[in-house]
Design a protein around this motif. Structure first.
Motif, PDB file in Angstrom:
ATOM      1  N   THR A 338       0.946  -1.201   0.222  1.00 28.89           N
ATOM      2  CA  THR A 338       0.030   0.274  -0.233  1.00 28.89           C
ATOM      3  C   THR A 338       0.883   1.202   0.284  1.00 28.89           C
ATOM      4  O   THR A 338       0.673   2.038  -0.696  1.00 28.89           O
ATOM      5  N   ALA A 342       0.660   4.143  -2.743  1.00 26.85           N
ATOM      6  CA  ALA A 342       0.228   5.603  -2.571  1.00 26.85           C
ATOM      7  C   ALA A 342       1.206   6.386  -2.808  1.00 26.85           C
ATOM      8  O   ALA A 342       1.224   7.628  -3.848  1.00 26.85           O
ATOM      9  N   ILE A 364      -9.188   9.115  -0.989  1.00 25.26           N
ATOM     10  CA  ILE A 364      -8.860   7.903  -0.862  1.00 25.26           C
ATOM     11  C   ILE A 364     -10.219   7.239  -0.122  1.00 25.26           C
ATOM     12  O   ILE A 364     -10.924   7.598   1.058  1.00 25.26           O
ATOM     13  N   ILE A 381      -0.611   4.077   4.363  1.00 27.11           N
ATOM     14  CA  ILE A 381      -0.852   5.338   3.083  1.00 27.11           C
ATOM     15  C   ILE A 381       0.184   6.652   4.391  1.00 27.11           C
ATOM     16  O   ILE A 381       0.916   7.087   3.289  1.00 27.11           O
TER      17      ILE A 381
END
Length: 446
Positions: A338, A342, A364, A381
């Motif tokens: 992730t 991101a 998001i 993130i």
């Protein structure tokens, strides 16, 4: 099933790698090279003597068919004499020096429709296979609805499509069909006009072919034609697509396979290729399409269905011209995966300020996850925010978050605290807020 087209060279390489498993009664020479220039072909001949010793066939390998009808196959019978290594190298250099027109549809030999124009950059070169046309056969397999379908014909080559209903036998199999059931059904449906002396071998080859299609996770696999000379097989032309959702499981089986951009299409950006490479190595889903990188609205959406809903909502409120990207991260990606996803979005987003001086918007979003740990993905993130906070503030970015699912309270709390600590403007909502309300909030705010 996500289908990705691969080069003919890679399709043959995958099948050759597993040949003995699926075709133990047949031989296949697998003499083939992929090159981008005549010089590269001449260099390859230093390690592959057959390139100097045998007559050759050369053709582009760029995800388009009807190469023969477009005059883009160099082989023995086109001109007097064999195609030598030197002739093939010169032909490749000639065909790759400027853009060419390629037609995708024909009425007989007459092209129809508008051609696509692009540069030829990759060529497959193989030995010429002397054979009689009666030795050419057709076979393919793909998924249709809930079934896998095998297509077989005693006639191969460019004309098989034009007489499809009369020439091709279709055999459908439910996903639950056993190997024994599949073998029996194939044997019972061999095309009647397959030569009598070839019928037993054709059945054996078709059974192995269908098993390879399934076990190697092809989404589509076609050989048109293959030449059968007793137990000797030559694969003259292949088209293949892989089921890329199985990519993380098939690294060893597929090898270093390439997913090229189709002829006439705009090349993928390095960022999109990087996400595709990461997606192929995980059981999660990481997808990214760049629509308009200079646009101000960017999304980082969890879930394929949600990504469609968010894209449609943004298009309704702001117009599609304001949407920079489309994609998803879903299926329980790790914190590291992730974070990488991101960071890719933030890197693209912070390269330039909005040309109209507006703040950019990062949405998001997502529905309510079933099994993805929201706190774990939000940790990735947050780590990306920490890397890009200064650039985000310089460009001017407002962040809108809506998420639900396992551990979502902690995830929302963590991302809000991190953004406040980093000086980023953020608006955070949970499942009590309608899934796309953050789009309205973001675009209505002055």
């Amino acid at each position: 099933m996500a289908q990705k087209a691969i080069r003919e060279y890679d399709a043959k390489s995958i099948l050759a790698k597993h040949w003995d498993k699926y075709f133990p009664d047949f031989t296949y020479s697998y003499e083939t090279v992929l090159v981008t220039s005549g010089a590269e072909l001449l260099e390859a001949a230093k390690e592959k003597p057959w390139l100097k010793e045998k007559p050759l066939v050369a053709k582009p390998d760029m995800l388009f068919g009807k190469r023969g009808k477009n005059g883009l196959v160099l082989f023995k019978d086109q001109k007097p004499g064999d195609v030598s290594l030197e002739k093939a190298a010169a032909w490749i250099d000639e065909k790759s020096k400027e853009d060419v027109e390629v037609y995708f549809s024909f009425d007989g030999d007459t092209p129809t429709g508008e051609p696509k124009v692009d540069r030829l950059t990759h060529f497959i070169v193989e030995p010429f296979t002397p054979h009689d046309q009666s030795e050419e056969y057709y076979i393919s397999a793909t998924c249709v609805g809930d079934e896998d379908v095998l297509y077989m014909s005693a006639e191969g080559g460019m004309e098989v499509e034009e007489g499809w209903d009369e020439k091709v036998t279709e055999v459908a199999f439910p996903i639950t069909a056993t190997e024994e059931e599949i073998a029996e059904k194939i044997k019972a449906n061999i095309p009647a006009d397959v030569k009598e002396e070839d019928k037993e071998n054709f059945a054996k080859f078709a059974i192995g072919f269908f098993k390879a299609y399934r076990e190697l996770n092809f989404a589509y696999l076609e050989i048109n034609p293959f030449v059968m000379q007793g137990t000797k097989i030559e694969l003259l032309d292949m088209v293949a697509k892989l089921d890329d959702t199985a990519g993380f499981m098939m690294v060893e089986e597929w090898g270093d396979v390439e997913y090229p951009t189709a002829f006439g299409m705009e090349a993928k950006s390095p960022e999109v290729e990087a996400i595709e490479e990461a997606d192929a190595k995980t059981g999660a889903s990481l997808k990214l399409t760049l629509l308009k990188p200079e646009a101000r609205i960017w999304t980082m959406v969890a879930g394929g269905g949600a990504s469609v809903v968010y894209a449609d909502t943004i298009a309704d409120f702001a117009g599609i011209e304001d949407l920079a990207n489309y994609g998803e991260y879903s299926g329980g990606p790790t914190t590291g995966e992730t974070k990488f996803y991101a960071e890719t979005i933030l890197d693209l987003m912070t390269r330039e300020k909005d040309p109209k001086g507006r703040d950019k918007i990062l949405i998001i979003g997502g529905a309510i996850a079933n099994f993805t740990d929201v706190a774990k993905t939000f940790t990735g993130i947050i780590q990306a925010f920490e890397e890009y906070a200064d650039k985000m503030k310089d460009v001017g970015i407002k962040i809108y978050v809506r998420r639900g699912g396992p551990n979502y309270e902690k995830g929302l709390k963590d991302i809000k605290e991190a953004a406040d600590r980093l000086g980023l403007e953020i608006h955070v909502y949970g499942p009590e807020t309608h899934v796309t309300d953050i789009v309205r909030m973001a675009l209505e705010e002055k």
